[in-house]
Design a protein around this motif. Structure first.
Motif, PDB file in Angstrom:
ATOM      1  N   ALA A   1       0.791  -1.268   0.152  1.00 38.49           N
ATOM      2  CA  ALA A   1       0.215   0.226  -0.103  1.00 38.49           C
ATOM      3  C   ALA A   1       0.934   1.104  -0.023  1.00 38.49           C
ATOM      4  N   GLU A   2       1.867   1.081   0.750  1.00 37.71           N
ATOM      5  CA  GLU A   2       2.851   2.522   0.774  1.00 37.71           C
ATOM      6  C   GLU A   2       3.682   2.596  -0.513  1.00 37.71           C
ATOM      7  N   MET A   3       4.133   1.547  -1.071  1.00 37.55           N
ATOM      8  CA  MET A   3       4.515   1.340  -2.540  1.00 37.55           C
ATOM      9  C   MET A   3       3.525   2.018  -3.365  1.00 37.55           C
ATOM     10  N   ALA A   4       2.413   1.559  -3.514  1.00 42.50           N
ATOM     11  CA  ALA A   4       1.384   2.022  -4.504  1.00 42.50           C
ATOM     12  C   ALA A   4       1.091   3.488  -4.375  1.00 42.50           C
ATOM     13  N   ALA A   5       1.069   3.792  -3.067  1.00 36.75           N
ATOM     14  CA  ALA A   5       0.607   5.204  -3.162  1.00 36.75           C
ATOM     15  C   ALA A   5       1.720   6.216  -3.483  1.00 36.75           C
ATOM     16  N   ALA A   6       3.180   5.797  -3.098  1.00 36.99           N
ATOM     17  CA  ALA A   6       4.224   6.560  -3.527  1.00 36.99           C
ATOM     18  C   ALA A   6       4.317   6.329  -5.404  1.00 36.99           C
ATOM     19  N   ALA A   7       3.966   5.536  -5.878  1.00 36.53           N
ATOM     20  CA  ALA A   7       3.917   5.201  -7.262  1.00 36.53           C
ATOM     21  C   ALA A   7       2.996   6.147  -7.773  1.00 36.53           C
ATOM     22  N   GLU A   8       1.659   5.971  -7.431  1.00 37.65           N
ATOM     23  CA  GLU A   8       0.598   7.060  -7.793  1.00 37.65           C
ATOM     24  C   GLU A   8       1.003   8.380  -7.731  1.00 37.65           C
ATOM     25  N   ALA A   9       1.592   8.668  -6.572  1.00 36.70           N
ATOM     26  CA  ALA A   9       1.925  10.002  -6.515  1.00 36.70           C
ATOM     27  C   ALA A   9       2.939  10.640  -7.463  1.00 36.70           C
ATOM     28  N   ALA A  10       3.877   9.602  -7.930  1.00 35.50           N
ATOM     29  CA  ALA A  10       4.963   9.966  -8.987  1.00 35.50           C
ATOM     30  C   ALA A  10       4.370   9.669 -10.505  1.00 35.50           C
ATOM     31  N   GLY A  11       3.180   9.217 -10.537  1.00 40.38           N
ATOM     32  CA  GLY A  11       2.819   9.276 -11.939  1.00 40.38           C
ATOM     33  C   GLY A  11       2.893   7.897 -12.521  1.00 40.38           C
ATOM     34  N   LEU A  12       3.454   7.039 -11.519  1.00 41.81           N
ATOM     35  CA  LEU A  12       3.595   5.524 -12.108  1.00 41.81           C
ATOM     36  C   LEU A  12       2.481   4.516 -11.917  1.00 41.81           C
ATOM     37  N   GLU A  13       2.274   3.844 -13.017  1.00 46.33           N
ATOM     38  CA  GLU A  13       1.453   2.415 -12.681  1.00 46.33           C
ATOM     39  C   GLU A  13       2.158   1.504 -11.643  1.00 46.33           C
ATOM     40  N   TYR A  14       1.481   0.788 -11.123  1.00 53.09           N
ATOM     41  CA  TYR A  14       1.828  -0.062 -10.011  1.00 53.09           C
ATOM     42  C   TYR A  14       0.987  -1.312 -10.001  1.00 53.09           C
ATOM     43  N   ALA A  15       1.549  -2.585  -9.708  1.00 54.26           N
ATOM     44  CA  ALA A  15       1.217  -3.681  -9.869  1.00 54.26           C
ATOM     45  C   ALA A  15       1.599  -4.447  -8.472  1.00 54.26           C
ATOM     46  N   HIS A  16       1.045  -5.024  -7.834  1.00 53.46           N
ATOM     47  CA  HIS A  16       1.222  -6.111  -6.790  1.00 53.46           C
ATOM     48  C   HIS A  16       1.095  -7.413  -7.101  1.00 53.46           C
ATOM     49  N   GLN A  17       1.984  -8.406  -7.531  1.00 46.94           N
ATOM     50  CA  GLN A  17       2.037  -9.736  -7.724  1.00 46.94           C
ATOM     51  C   GLN A  17       2.847 -10.585  -6.930  1.00 46.94           C
ATOM     52  N   PRO A  18       2.366 -10.608  -5.619  1.00 42.80           N
ATOM     53  CA  PRO A  18       3.245 -11.503  -4.628  1.00 42.80           C
ATOM     54  C   PRO A  18       3.469 -12.730  -5.020  1.00 42.80           C
ATOM     55  N   VAL A  19       4.832 -12.953  -4.927  1.00 40.63           N
ATOM     56  CA  VAL A  19       5.213 -14.462  -5.392  1.00 40.63           C
ATOM     57  C   VAL A  19       6.249 -14.980  -4.343  1.00 40.63           C
ATOM     58  N   VAL A  20       5.988 -16.209  -4.072  1.00 40.88           N
ATOM     59  CA  VAL A  20       6.978 -16.873  -3.171  1.00 40.88           C
ATOM     60  C   VAL A  20       8.225 -17.377  -4.069  1.00 40.88           C
ATOM     61  N   GLY A  21       9.316 -16.743  -3.557  1.00 44.21           N
ATOM     62  CA  GLY A  21      10.688 -17.330  -4.765  1.00 44.21           C
ATOM     63  C   GLY A  21      10.775 -18.885  -4.795  1.00 44.21           C
ATOM     64  N   SER A  22      10.440 -19.391  -3.757  1.00 43.32           N
ATOM     65  CA  SER A  22      10.933 -20.985  -3.660  1.00 43.32           C
ATOM     66  C   SER A  22       9.705 -21.684  -4.056  1.00 43.32           C
ATOM     67  N   ASN A  23       8.448 -20.777  -4.558  1.00 41.55           N
ATOM     68  CA  ASN A  23       7.323 -21.867  -5.017  1.00 41.55           C
ATOM     69  C   ASN A  23       6.795 -21.062  -5.981  1.00 41.55           C
ATOM     70  N   ILE A  24       7.361 -20.846  -7.037  1.00 41.53           N
ATOM     71  CA  ILE A  24       6.871 -20.063  -8.391  1.00 41.53           C
ATOM     72  C   ILE A  24       6.025 -21.126  -9.176  1.00 41.53           C
ATOM     73  N   SER A  25       4.851 -20.477  -9.313  1.00 42.29           N
ATOM     74  CA  SER A  25       3.888 -21.447  -9.697  1.00 42.29           C
ATOM     75  C   SER A  25       3.638 -21.053 -11.618  1.00 42.29           C
ATOM     76  N   GLU A  26       3.103 -21.662 -11.993  1.00 38.65           N
ATOM     77  CA  GLU A  26       2.521 -21.380 -13.601  1.00 38.65           C
ATOM     78  C   GLU A  26       1.988 -20.382 -13.540  1.00 38.65           C
ATOM     79  N   THR A  27       0.807 -20.362 -12.643  1.00 35.03           N
ATOM     80  CA  THR A  27      -0.071 -19.019 -12.633  1.00 35.03           C
ATOM     81  C   THR A  27       0.710 -17.686 -12.552  1.00 35.03           C
ATOM     82  N   ASP A  28       1.924 -17.734 -11.626  1.00 37.64           N
ATOM     83  CA  ASP A  28       2.805 -16.645 -11.377  1.00 37.64           C
ATOM     84  C   ASP A  28       3.507 -16.468 -12.494  1.00 37.64           C
ATOM     85  N   ILE A  29       3.803 -17.461 -13.181  1.00 39.55           N
ATOM     86  CA  ILE A  29       4.739 -16.987 -14.261  1.00 39.55           C
ATOM     87  C   ILE A  29       3.804 -16.543 -15.589  1.00 39.55           C
ATOM     88  N   ASP A  30       2.629 -16.879 -15.773  1.00 36.31           N
ATOM     89  CA  ASP A  30       1.710 -16.260 -16.494  1.00 36.31           C
ATOM     90  C   ASP A  30       1.285 -14.911 -16.386  1.00 36.31           C
TER      91      ASP A  30
END
Length: 141
Positions: free
Chosen positions: A49-78
């Motif tokens: 939420a903090e990162m999204a607010a800062a990105a928006e304030a700077a005029g950037l689009e923001y996406a949060h796609q949480p991925v567990v590095g040790s368990n990257i799924s096909e859905t995460d990749i796609d």
């Protein structure tokens, strides 16, 4: 400014960003920031939420796609591939070190690029993904 590493003309990766980095990234020409860290992964990371607010304030689009590095799924990749493909570019993806984002990119490119090209691109950015060869081959299977 935070260190960004180029994977393609449209996609760069970085280690953990801070809200204060967003204005500099916008000035550098980035259009979108993707956060691949789950909230609460470590005590020293700002919330999405903090990162999204800062990105928006700077005029950037923001996406949060949480991925567990040790368990990257096909859905995460796609999902990662879809976000990058639909975004205005250039895009900057970040996680704790940049490895997770680079791995997501590499696996999303299995149908497009050969292993040497993927591994060399990652290596040029400072990431050793040699352990992914089997998974890359599997994605093509």
């Amino acid at each position: 400014m935070t260190t960004t590493k180029k994977l393609t003309d449209d996609l760069f990766v970085a280690a953990q960003l801070q809200p204060g980095d967003m204005a500099e990234l916008a000035k550098a020409g980035f259009k979108m920031v993707i956060n691949n860290r789950p909230d609460g992964e470590s005590e020293d990371q700002p919330s999405s939420a903090e990162m999204a607010a800062a990105a928006e304030a700077a005029g950037l689009e923001y996406a949060h796609q949480p991925v567990v590095g040790s368990n990257i799924s096909e859905t995460d990749i796609d999902g990662f591939d879809a976000i990058v493909s639909l975004a205005d570019t250039p895009v900057l993806a970040f996680c704790r070190t940049g490895t997770r984002c680079t791995t997501l990119w590499a696996l999303s490119q299995a149908d497009e690029l050969d292993n040497n090209t993927i591994l060399n691109t990652a290596a040029d950015a400072g990431y050793d993904l040699s352990g992914l060869v089997g998974r890359l081959d599997q994605r093509r299977g």
